[in-house]
Design a protein around this motif. Structure first.
Motif, PDB file in Angstrom:
ATOM      1  N   LYS A  32       0.842  -1.201   0.000  1.00  0.00           N
ATOM      2  CA  LYS A  32       0.000   0.000   0.000  1.00  0.00           C
ATOM      3  C   LYS A  32       0.877   1.251   0.000  1.00  0.00           C
ATOM      4  CE  LYS A  32      -3.724  -2.564   0.739  1.00  0.00           C
ATOM      5  NZ  LYS A  32      -4.781  -2.742  -0.266  1.00  0.00           N
ATOM      6  N   GLY A 173      -5.894  -2.596  -5.430  1.00  0.00           N
ATOM      7  CA  GLY A 173      -5.799  -1.897  -4.154  1.00  0.00           C
ATOM      8  C   GLY A 173      -4.386  -1.548  -3.754  1.00  0.00           C
ATOM      9  N   GLY A 174      -3.387  -2.067  -4.469  1.00  0.00           N
ATOM     10  CA  GLY A 174      -1.996  -1.788  -4.162  1.00  0.00           C
ATOM     11  C   GLY A 174      -1.544  -0.456  -4.721  1.00  0.00           C
ATOM     12  N   GLY A 175      -0.478   0.097  -4.120  1.00  0.00           N
ATOM     13  CA  GLY A 175       0.034   1.380  -4.582  1.00  0.00           C
ATOM     14  C   GLY A 175       0.605   1.321  -5.982  1.00  0.00           C
TER      15      GLY A 175
END
Length: 383
Positions: A32, A173-175
């Motif tokens: 994240k 949902g990951g950066g």
């Protein structure tokens, strides 16, 4: 709130210096956007890269196409070291007309692995009738003891966590997945303004094994292609490479290159001064879930794999392998690194990567990263 520009964190960088990195650095924690790091990153920071900072760089250079490189550091690189390296290297990329986006992805492997090895060595030295540490004959036998001890005391769990961090960033949902989406939108909105390039050091190949497909859109929405992908001593299993990156060569990745050590140099390397081989042997013998898993960055593993031997064949292959020490041949295929940790600081290696990204031999050499005045003059002349 007014920040004191003189305040320094673990990296030794002041608040002002860290803020200056924001247009070029994306920091992640557990995949994240980082929230408790030295340089926290938000979605708004990424949006600003593609809406403001990168367009301004492109416009200043006549509208493009401008190369954009996504750099992923290795697993043995701490956050502080990654940020310090970013501050050193970003002016060099910019001086070569290349816009860098550097991932700091908190692999956390260095300190944990060092502690595990230290504990293993201490146990070996403390054994009955063991010689003093200074006299211990470090050989393949002791390397085997270290591998076995690491495997039994959590080494594979540490390596698995590192690979999970590399993977999670590019999952929904990951950066890094957010960055990938922003890249797709930007490239569609400004066709011809930029070309994409990926470069990763050591375990950074694990990061790009997921990030590059996320941008290209394999298995999802079609995205842009990468003109080049450069992997420096990749600590990536050959099966993971075949699954994640090899299928993209020729389409999603126009040109792929790997830089590593010849087998005899890798065997003469050392890790932490006590393990008498390249760290890639330690990954293979002690850290991967299955012992003796073939590693892409080891020359003998490529030679032993018929598919990879064909892929990297210097005469007929569709990808390039540069095995150090290599001082002849094309200027974009040279390296004199003789230690695993030297590749991302090696001038011929980094110059070769920059030449592949810039598409020309005439570049500002990586050796000038020690001379801020030279880089500043080059940047000003380019404006």
């Amino acid at each position: 709130m007014v920040h004191d520009a003189s305040v320094e964190g673990p990296s030794g960088l002041s608040t002002g210096q860290l803020d200056a990195l924001r247009p070029y650095v994306v920091e992640l924690q557990d995949g994240k956007f980082a929230t408790t790091a030295e340089l926290n990153t938000t979605a708004a920071d990424v949006d600003a890269i593609f809406s403001t900072h990168l367009p301004a760089f492109i416009d200043a250079r006549g509208g493009g196409p401008v190369p954009v490189v996504f750099w992923a550091h290795g697993g043995l690189v701490s956050e502080a070291a990654a940020l310090a390296a970013a501050r050193r290297n970003i002016p060099w990329w910019l001086a070569n007309g290349i816009y860098p986006i550097q991932f700091v992805w908190h692999s956390g492997l260095w300190a944990t692995l060092g502690d595990l090895i230290a504990a293993c060595v201490a146990e070996m030295v403390a054994a009955p009738d063991a010689p003093r540490a200074v006299d211990l004959p470090w050989t393949n036998f002791t390397d085997g003891l270290i591998e076995g001890a690491l495997r039994a005391t959590g080494g594979p769990d540490v390596w698995r966590a590192m690979k999970d961090n590399a993977r999670l960033g590019s999952e929904p949902g990951g950066g890094a997945a957010y960055v990938a989406g922003a890249v797709q939108i930007f490239m569609a909105a400004r066709p011809g303004a930029a070309t994409l390039h990926a470069a990763g050091f050591s375990a950074g190949a694990n990061f790009h094994r997921h990030f590059v497909p996320a941008v290209v859109g394999r298995g999802g929405r079609p995205g842009p292609s990468f003109e080049s992908c450069s992997l420096l001593v990749p600590a990536l299993g050959t099966d993971a490479f075949k699954d994640g990156l090899e299928p993209l060569i020729g389409s999603g990745i126009k040109r792929l290159a790997m830089f590593g050590m010849k087998e005899e140099l890798a065997l003469a390397d050392n890790c932490f001064g006590v393990y008498r081989k390249s760290v890639l042997y330690l990954v293979r013998g002690a850290l991967d879930a299955e012992p003796d898993t073939p590693i892409l960055g080891l020359q003998q593993c490529v030679r032993a794999d018929r598919e990879l031997a064909r892929l990297f064949d210097p005469a007929t292959g569709t990808a390039d392998a540069v095995w150090s020490v290599e001082t002849t041949g094309p200027l974009d295929s040279r390296s004199v690194a003789t230690h695993h940790m030297a590749f991302d600081d090696d001038v011929p290696t980094m110059d070769s990567v920059a030449r592949r990204i810039a598409g020309r031999d005439n570049i500002v050499s990586y050796g000038t990263t020690q001379h801020d005045g030279v880089l500043a003059a080059v940047r000003n002349a380019a404006r």
